[in-house]
Design an enzyme around this catalytic site. Structure first.
Site, PDB file in Angstrom:
ATOM      1  N   LYS A  22     -36.345  27.806 -31.536  1.00 35.23           N
ATOM      2  CA  LYS A  22     -36.894  26.659 -30.785  1.00 35.23           C
ATOM      3  C   LYS A  22     -36.050  26.408 -29.540  1.00 35.23           C
ATOM      4  O   LYS A  22     -36.579  26.240 -28.440  1.00 35.23           O
ATOM      5  CB  LYS A  22     -36.889  25.418 -31.660  1.00 35.23           C
ATOM      6  CG  LYS A  22     -37.141  24.110 -30.914  1.00 35.23           C
ATOM      7  CD  LYS A  22     -37.165  22.895 -31.812  1.00 35.23           C
ATOM      8  CE  LYS A  22     -35.827  22.316 -32.058  1.00 35.23           C
ATOM      9  NZ  LYS A  22     -35.273  21.459 -30.989  1.00 35.23           N
ATOM     10  N   ASN A  23     -34.721  26.400 -29.688  1.00 37.96           N
ATOM     11  CA  ASN A  23     -33.860  25.985 -28.585  1.00 37.96           C
ATOM     12  C   ASN A  23     -33.626  27.067 -27.537  1.00 37.96           C
ATOM     13  O   ASN A  23     -32.964  26.817 -26.536  1.00 37.96           O
ATOM     14  CB  ASN A  23     -32.528  25.440 -29.127  1.00 37.96           C
ATOM     15  CG  ASN A  23     -32.740  24.114 -29.844  1.00 37.96           C
ATOM     16  OD1 ASN A  23     -33.829  23.513 -29.757  1.00 37.96           O
ATOM     17  ND2 ASN A  23     -31.749  23.662 -30.574  1.00 37.96           N
ATOM     18  N   CYS A 117     -32.862   8.850 -28.734  1.00 44.82           N
ATOM     19  CA  CYS A 117     -33.580   9.307 -29.932  1.00 44.82           C
ATOM     20  C   CYS A 117     -32.687   8.910 -31.120  1.00 44.82           C
ATOM     21  O   CYS A 117     -31.639   8.306 -30.956  1.00 44.82           O
ATOM     22  CB  CYS A 117     -33.822  10.810 -29.888  1.00 44.82           C
ATOM     23  SG  CYS A 117     -32.313  11.737 -30.073  1.00 44.82           S
ATOM     24  N   ARG A 122     -28.373  10.141 -25.568  1.00 43.87           N
ATOM     25  CA  ARG A 122     -28.802  11.409 -24.960  1.00 43.87           C
ATOM     26  C   ARG A 122     -29.021  11.251 -23.438  1.00 43.87           C
ATOM     27  O   ARG A 122     -30.100  11.486 -22.923  1.00 43.87           O
ATOM     28  CB  ARG A 122     -30.065  11.949 -25.616  1.00 43.87           C
ATOM     29  CG  ARG A 122     -30.072  11.968 -27.137  1.00 43.87           C
ATOM     30  CD  ARG A 122     -29.381  13.129 -27.785  1.00 43.87           C
ATOM     31  NE  ARG A 122     -29.879  14.428 -27.435  1.00 43.87           N
ATOM     32  CZ  ARG A 122     -30.840  15.089 -28.097  1.00 43.87           C
ATOM     33  NH1 ARG A 122     -31.455  14.514 -29.092  1.00 43.87           N
ATOM     34  NH2 ARG A 122     -31.198  16.317 -27.739  1.00 43.87           N
ATOM     35  N   ASP A 306     -26.123  21.144 -35.055  1.00 41.56           N
ATOM     36  CA  ASP A 306     -27.463  21.246 -35.647  1.00 41.56           C
ATOM     37  C   ASP A 306     -27.435  21.752 -37.084  1.00 41.56           C
ATOM     38  O   ASP A 306     -28.471  21.796 -37.733  1.00 41.56           O
ATOM     39  CB  ASP A 306     -28.356  22.173 -34.806  1.00 41.56           C
ATOM     40  CG  ASP A 306     -28.660  21.563 -33.463  1.00 41.56           C
ATOM     41  OD1 ASP A 306     -29.163  22.289 -32.585  1.00 41.56           O
ATOM     42  OD2 ASP A 306     -28.376  20.369 -33.277  1.00 41.56           O
ATOM     43  N   ARG A 398     -41.136  19.779 -36.124  1.00 43.12           N
ATOM     44  CA  ARG A 398     -40.726  20.017 -34.734  1.00 43.12           C
ATOM     45  C   ARG A 398     -39.955  21.321 -34.596  1.00 43.12           C
ATOM     46  O   ARG A 398     -39.994  21.957 -33.549  1.00 43.12           O
ATOM     47  CB  ARG A 398     -39.815  18.880 -34.233  1.00 43.12           C
ATOM     48  CG  ARG A 398     -40.471  17.543 -34.107  1.00 43.12           C
ATOM     49  CD  ARG A 398     -39.555  16.543 -33.465  1.00 43.12           C
ATOM     50  NE  ARG A 398     -39.100  17.050 -32.165  1.00 43.12           N
ATOM     51  CZ  ARG A 398     -38.340  16.332 -31.335  1.00 43.12           C
ATOM     52  NH1 ARG A 398     -37.943  15.131 -31.693  1.00 43.12           N
ATOM     53  NH2 ARG A 398     -37.966  16.818 -30.178  1.00 43.12           N
TER      54      ARG A 398
HETATM   55  C1  EPZ Z   1     -29.382  20.762 -27.154  1.00 45.87           C
HETATM   56  O1  EPZ Z   1     -29.622  19.394 -26.840  1.00 45.87           O
HETATM   57  C2  EPZ Z   1     -30.259  21.076 -28.354  1.00 45.87           C
HETATM   58  N1  EPZ Z   1     -31.663  20.896 -28.014  1.00 45.87           N
HETATM   59  C3  EPZ Z   1     -29.884  20.162 -29.522  1.00 45.87           C
HETATM   60  O2  EPZ Z   1     -30.673  20.561 -30.644  1.00 45.87           O
HETATM   61  C4  EPZ Z   1     -28.407  20.383 -29.851  1.00 45.87           C
HETATM   62  O3  EPZ Z   1     -28.030  19.509 -30.884  1.00 45.87           O
HETATM   63  C5  EPZ Z   1     -27.554  20.123 -28.605  1.00 45.87           C
HETATM   64  O4  EPZ Z   1     -28.007  20.978 -27.518  1.00 45.87           O
HETATM   65  C6  EPZ Z   1     -26.075  20.412 -28.843  1.00 45.87           C
HETATM   66  O5  EPZ Z   1     -25.913  21.731 -29.269  1.00 45.87           O
HETATM   67  C7  EPZ Z   1     -32.291  21.889 -27.325  1.00 45.87           C
HETATM   68  O6  EPZ Z   1     -31.712  22.910 -26.998  1.00 45.87           O
HETATM   69  C8  EPZ Z   1     -33.738  21.672 -27.007  1.00 45.87           C
HETATM   70  P1  EPZ Z   1     -26.309  18.444 -24.795  1.00 45.87           P
HETATM   71  P2  EPZ Z   1     -29.066  18.771 -25.431  1.00 45.87           P
HETATM   72  O7  EPZ Z   1     -26.817  18.196 -23.421  1.00 45.87           O
HETATM   73  O8  EPZ Z   1     -29.233  19.771 -24.365  1.00 45.87           O
HETATM   74  C9  EPZ Z   1     -24.070  14.345 -24.007  1.00 45.87           C
HETATM   75  C10 EPZ Z   1     -32.052  20.260 -32.508  1.00 45.87           C
HETATM   76  O9  EPZ Z   1     -31.866  19.703 -33.599  1.00 45.87           O
HETATM   77  N2  EPZ Z   1     -24.637  14.462 -22.650  1.00 45.87           N
HETATM   78  O10 EPZ Z   1     -25.381  19.592 -25.030  1.00 45.87           O
HETATM   79  O11 EPZ Z   1     -29.676  17.437 -25.272  1.00 45.87           O
HETATM   80  C11 EPZ Z   1     -25.152  14.016 -25.013  1.00 45.87           C
HETATM   81  O12 EPZ Z   1     -25.372  12.625 -25.069  1.00 45.87           O
HETATM   82  C12 EPZ Z   1     -31.583  19.607 -31.222  1.00 45.87           C
HETATM   83  O13 EPZ Z   1     -32.611  21.386 -32.372  1.00 45.87           O
HETATM   84  C13 EPZ Z   1     -24.270  13.528 -21.686  1.00 45.87           C
HETATM   85  O14 EPZ Z   1     -23.492  12.613 -21.946  1.00 45.87           O
HETATM   86  O15 EPZ Z   1     -27.526  18.612 -25.813  1.00 45.87           O
HETATM   87  C14 EPZ Z   1     -24.594  14.553 -26.300  1.00 45.87           C
HETATM   88  O16 EPZ Z   1     -23.724  13.586 -26.859  1.00 45.87           O
HETATM   89  C15 EPZ Z   1     -30.963  18.234 -31.478  1.00 45.87           C
HETATM   90  N3  EPZ Z   1     -24.819  13.627 -20.440  1.00 45.87           N
HETATM   91  C16 EPZ Z   1     -23.795  15.770 -25.858  1.00 45.87           C
HETATM   92  O17 EPZ Z   1     -23.569  15.609 -24.445  1.00 45.87           O
HETATM   93  C17 EPZ Z   1     -25.693  14.625 -20.105  1.00 45.87           C
HETATM   94  O18 EPZ Z   1     -26.154  14.673 -18.940  1.00 45.87           O
HETATM   95  C18 EPZ Z   1     -24.517  17.076 -26.102  1.00 45.87           C
HETATM   96  O19 EPZ Z   1     -25.671  17.075 -25.327  1.00 45.87           O
HETATM   97  C19 EPZ Z   1     -26.053  15.562 -21.096  1.00 45.87           C
HETATM   98  C20 EPZ Z   1     -25.512  15.471 -22.356  1.00 45.87           C
END
Ligand code: EPZ
Length: 421
Positions: A22-23, A117, A122, A306, A398
């Site tokens: 998915k990711n 969420c 996020r 995850d 999902r």
């Molecule tokens: C991706 O989400 C994945 N989703 C998530 O999988 C996964 O948990 C996450 O990466 C971490 O590995 C997809 O790939 C579609 P991040 P993403 O940006 O990109 C903070 C699942 O279960 N952050 O690395 O949203 C954020 O709040 C899902 O399949 C900021 O502060 O993750 C979080 O605490 C859930 N500012 C941390 O970084 C930003 O601009 C990680 O977020 C961006 C992120």
């Protein structure tokens, strides 16, 4: 509203095939926005998030055709409509991945703020500040992020945090920018490597994906030579490895990208799970009683957030106690009260959970709050004495292709039922 009804106590046996990731699929499909010709992808999983992505691409002006894990995306010819509406974005945060490609292709984008969420606020501040360094200007208007730029230009970007989505958005935006973009403190997840492999196969010039520094040299356009096959889903694979161990079974997980799963596999082996590695499969079975270990989630190659909920479900029945530390998201323990309802002994303290093993869990009606929490409750139900009903299973749909069908193939007593909303 769908639920899954599970009679616990069956040891899983047999083979399960991992679906496309998915990711990896989500950013790669949004990468289709960068093209002014059709693009084709194989091994795309049939998931709710993929359906949402299809709807969003259609709204943006792309025709999509999705059959038997093969997805074709083509510009409709009536032009791109650079607006990602709130009713779609609120159901899938990854919609923000259209921002970089729209700015690169069109120089404008209007994307609803994704909102929080279940697992946390996020924010997307890192995405926006990086795109601003590339020449984009943003305003926030009525809950929409409105972005404009003449032509994105290469920049040197340093991420405060190795954000997965931020790395993907910038990689896609930089493909068509003027000049070179250097991205430091980039996320290193395998799905980012898959996105880079796809884009490079179409003429992009991306170096270093999977490392902390990625260099992208802008090109004038991209063109696909042949369909691109999405990588297998390491999180789905890990979920089935854990289910095998927890149910005292023996399961062969086929198309398992175990080279991208070292942190999880080493923790499973430390718990006394025996893993045997074949060329593209792993066979998992417990080696006697399972022992508790501590885990701390970290950006890749650390232990994946995850997999935290699913691993915690296993810890509830291990000998001894384990500490689970969640360092990525601020609220990713929504599965804890539901596991406690099943008899687990878990104490929360800030971003840590102390899990004391109990001899058995007891089936109960429980509720999925997010995708991985839902998966954790399903595998806990497989081990619990009696019947477990997991409500709001749309969360699981999902990210897991046909989960109950794959588990039925392994002998689980599990079926999908309708429950009043
Ligand atoms: C991706 O989400 C994945 N989703 C998530 O999988 C996964 O948990 C996450 O990466 C971490 O590995 C997809 O790939 C579609 P991040 P993403 O940006 O990109 C903070 C699942 O279960 N952050 O690395 O949203 C954020 O709040 C899902 O399949 C900021 O502060 O993750 C979080 O605490 C859930 N500012 C941390 O970084 C930003 O601009 C990680 O977020 C961006 C992120």
């Amino acid at each position: 509203m769908d639920s899954l009804l599970i009679q616990g106590g069956v040891s899983l046996k047999g083979t399960v095939k991992v679906s496309g990731a998915k990711n990896a699929a989500l950013p790669i499909l949004f990468g289709g926005i960068l093209f002014d010709e059709p693009v084709v992808f194989e091994n795309v999983p049939h998931l709710r998030d993929i359906q949402t992505t299809q709807k969003l691409l259609e709204t943006l002006g792309f025709a999509t055709n999705f059959e038997q894990n093969r997805m074709e995306i083509a510009p409709k010819g009536s032009g791109i409509v650079p607006e990602a509406p709130y009713d779609l974005v609120k159901t899938m945060r990854a919609s923000v991945l259209c921002l970089g490609p729209l700015l690169a292709r069109l120089g404008e984008a209007s994307v609803a703020m994704p909102g929080g969420c279940a697992i946390g606020a996020r924010p997307v501040d890192l995405h926006l500040s990086a795109l601003e360094r590339m020449g984009a200007e943003f305003t926030l208007d009525g809950g929409y992020i409105k972005g404009r730029c003449k032509k994105l230009r290469g920049a040197h970007i340093q991420f405060d945090f190795p954000t997965v989505g931020g790395t993907e958005n910038i990689m896609m935006a930089a493909c068509l920018a003027e000049g070179e973009t250097v991205l430091d403190n980039a996320a290193r997840e395998p799905e980012i490597v898959d996105l880079a492999n796809f884009l490079n196969s179409c003429g992009a010039k991306i170096e270093g994906a999977g490392q902390t520094q990625i260099r992208i040299r802008g090109v004038t356009g991209l063109s696909q030579e042949q369909p691109y096959r999405i990588m297998p889903d390491r999180i789905e694979a890990g979920t089935y490895l854990i289910a095998a161990a927890m149910t005292n079974g023996e399961v062969r997980v086929e198309d398992c990208p175990y080279k991208d799963m070292e942190a999880l596999c080493s923790k499973l082996e430390a718990c006394n799970v025996h893993l045997s590695y074949e060329d593209n499969a792993v066979v998992a079975k417990p080696h006697g009683e399972l022992n508790a270990v501590d885990i701390r989630t970290l950006p890749h190659p650390g232990f994946p957030t995850d997999m935290q909920a699913q691993f915690m479900a296993m810890l509830t029945m291990c000998r001894g106690s384990g500490i689970v530390e969640e360092t990525i998201f601020e609220n990713r323990f929504m599965h804890v009260p539901e596991l406690v309802r099943m008899g687990a002994d878990i104490r929360l303290s800030g971003n840590s959970a102390l899990v004391r093993g109990v001899p058995s869990l007891t089936g109960a009606p429980v509720m999925a709050s997010d995708l991985r929490a839902g998966a954790a409750l399903v595998i806990a139900g497989l081990c619990a004495d009696g019947e477990t009903r997991v409500d709001r299973i749309y969360h699981v749909d999902r990210g897991y292709e046909g989960m109950e069908l794959k588990l039925q193939e392994l002998g689980a007593r599990i079926r999908r039922v309708q429950t009043p909303a």
